[in-house]
Design a protein around this motif. Structure first.
Motif, PDB file in Angstrom:
ATOM      1  N   ALA A 132       0.836  -1.204   0.000  1.00  0.00           N
ATOM      2  CA  ALA A 132       0.000   0.000   0.000  1.00  0.00           C
ATOM      3  C   ALA A 132       0.873   1.258   0.000  1.00  0.00           C
ATOM      4  O   ALA A 132       0.604   2.222  -0.727  1.00  0.00           O
ATOM      5  N   VAL A 133       1.939   1.249   0.809  1.00  0.00           N
ATOM      6  CA  VAL A 133       2.855   2.387   0.836  1.00  0.00           C
ATOM      7  C   VAL A 133       3.540   2.548  -0.520  1.00  0.00           C
ATOM      8  O   VAL A 133       3.689   3.661  -1.034  1.00  0.00           O
ATOM      9  N   GLU A 134       3.944   1.437  -1.120  1.00  0.00           N
ATOM     10  CA  GLU A 134       4.589   1.510  -2.432  1.00  0.00           C
ATOM     11  C   GLU A 134       3.624   2.025  -3.498  1.00  0.00           C
ATOM     12  O   GLU A 134       4.027   2.759  -4.409  1.00  0.00           O
ATOM     13  N   LYS A 135       2.356   1.669  -3.378  1.00  0.00           N
ATOM     14  CA  LYS A 135       1.353   2.173  -4.313  1.00  0.00           C
ATOM     15  C   LYS A 135       1.225   3.686  -4.192  1.00  0.00           C
ATOM     16  O   LYS A 135       1.150   4.411  -5.191  1.00  0.00           O
ATOM     17  N   LEU A 136       1.230   4.172  -2.962  1.00  0.00           N
ATOM     18  CA  LEU A 136       1.166   5.617  -2.736  1.00  0.00           C
ATOM     19  C   LEU A 136       2.426   6.307  -3.267  1.00  0.00           C
ATOM     20  O   LEU A 136       2.351   7.392  -3.850  1.00  0.00           O
ATOM     21  N   LEU A 137       3.574   5.677  -3.066  1.00  0.00           N
ATOM     22  CA  LEU A 137       4.817   6.235  -3.605  1.00  0.00           C
ATOM     23  C   LEU A 137       4.764   6.337  -5.123  1.00  0.00           C
ATOM     24  O   LEU A 137       5.281   7.290  -5.710  1.00  0.00           O
ATOM     25  N   GLY A 138       4.115   5.355  -5.745  1.00  0.00           N
ATOM     26  CA  GLY A 138       3.985   5.380  -7.196  1.00  0.00           C
ATOM     27  C   GLY A 138       3.211   6.593  -7.682  1.00  0.00           C
ATOM     28  O   GLY A 138       3.524   7.165  -8.732  1.00  0.00           O
ATOM     29  N   PHE A 167       7.339  12.823   1.750  1.00  0.00           N
ATOM     30  CA  PHE A 167       6.099  12.159   1.358  1.00  0.00           C
ATOM     31  C   PHE A 167       5.829  10.948   2.250  1.00  0.00           C
ATOM     32  O   PHE A 167       4.686  10.704   2.661  1.00  0.00           O
ATOM     33  N   LEU A 168       6.854  10.189   2.580  1.00  0.00           N
ATOM     34  CA  LEU A 168       6.664   9.021   3.443  1.00  0.00           C
ATOM     35  C   LEU A 168       6.185   9.423   4.838  1.00  0.00           C
ATOM     36  O   LEU A 168       5.334   8.754   5.432  1.00  0.00           O
ATOM     37  N   VAL A 169       6.725  10.510   5.363  1.00  0.00           N
ATOM     38  CA  VAL A 169       6.252  11.013   6.660  1.00  0.00           C
ATOM     39  C   VAL A 169       4.789  11.456   6.537  1.00  0.00           C
ATOM     40  O   VAL A 169       3.961  11.220   7.436  1.00  0.00           O
ATOM     41  N   HIS A 170       4.455  12.092   5.416  1.00  0.00           N
ATOM     42  CA  HIS A 170       3.075  12.504   5.135  1.00  0.00           C
ATOM     43  C   HIS A 170       2.146  11.282   5.124  1.00  0.00           C
ATOM     44  O   HIS A 170       1.034  11.317   5.679  1.00  0.00           O
ATOM     45  N   LEU A 185      10.904   2.914   5.712  1.00  0.00           N
ATOM     46  CA  LEU A 185      11.453   3.251   4.405  1.00  0.00           C
ATOM     47  C   LEU A 185      12.210   4.565   4.466  1.00  0.00           C
ATOM     48  O   LEU A 185      13.209   4.748   3.767  1.00  0.00           O
ATOM     49  N   VAL A 186      11.748   5.501   5.296  1.00  0.00           N
ATOM     50  CA  VAL A 186      12.496   6.745   5.503  1.00  0.00           C
ATOM     51  C   VAL A 186      13.882   6.426   6.048  1.00  0.00           C
ATOM     52  O   VAL A 186      14.893   6.944   5.578  1.00  0.00           O
TER      53      VAL A 186
END
Length: 214
Positions: A132-138, A167-170, A185-186
């Protein structure tokens, strides 16, 4: 600095002269032929080392007014370059800090549903969260990739990492359940950043090294 038993004098290599502010042109113009040609220098593909007598170098430095002026010019140029690079770095990091992050208004349930549907088979919850996090990063990748416009810019590699970290903190603040994965990931990106010192002129390798992979 090197000494040779046969003469007892101290000698400098071209590299050592350059560290004192000499350019290769200045070495050729003011020092001429080397005082000693020795065995090859490691890493120079078998070429013999050229050595200049340290005493002669000091005499030339003291007696050549034009050389003193050139040293001053080199120092001024180096200082200006350092100041310019610092200014470019500051402007790049300011740009990253001012970049507006997207509003993440999709519900976590909908996001996880999309992840499960794309997988087709059940997986562990921690895998779902990571995907899910990777999808958001995409969805944020285009913003990060926009920095390609500044590929020549000092600090672009660090800027990419900082922007992705923001963005990851967001993500962690918007979806607390995904917070642990996002913040891990940060931390990984910060570790990678420590390996990239001096790589600011390789934006694409920077991006590749910091891709989030399974």
């Amino acid at each position: 600095m090197k000494s040779f038993p046969s003469s007892g004098a101290r000698f400098l290599t071209v590299k050592e002269l350059q560290s004192k502010g000499w350019s290769r042109r200045m070495v050729t113009q003011y020092l001429g032929e080397p005082d000693h040609v020795g065995t090859r220098i490691p890493g120079r593909a078998g070429r013999p080392g050229k050595f200049y007598c340290a005493d002669r170098v000091r005499r030339v430095e003291a007696m050549e007014p034009a050389l003193a002026a050139e040293f001053q010019l080199v120092r001024a140029f180096t200082q200006r370059n350092e100041q310019t690079a610092s200014a470019r770095m500051a402007s790049m990091l300011e740009l990253i800090q001012d970049t507006q992050l997207p509003v993440l208004d999709q519900s976590l349930d909908d996001l996880l549903f999309e992840v499960r549907r794309s997988l087709g088979t059940p997986v562990a919850a921690d895998v779902e969260y990571r995907l899910a996090v990777e999808k958001l990063l995409g969805t944020f990748a285009l913003t990060v990739d926009a920095l390609d416009l500044f590929s020549w810019h000092a600090g672009v590699c660090e800027a990419r990492i900082r922007l992705r970290n923001r963005f990851l903190v967001h993500v962690s603040r918007t979806y607390p359940l995904l917070g642990e994965v996002a913040l891990s990931l940060v931390a990984n990106l910060q570790v990678d950043q420590s390996k990239l010192k001096g790589a600011t002129h390789e934006p694409h390798s920077c991006l590749q090294r910091n891709r989030i992979s399974d």
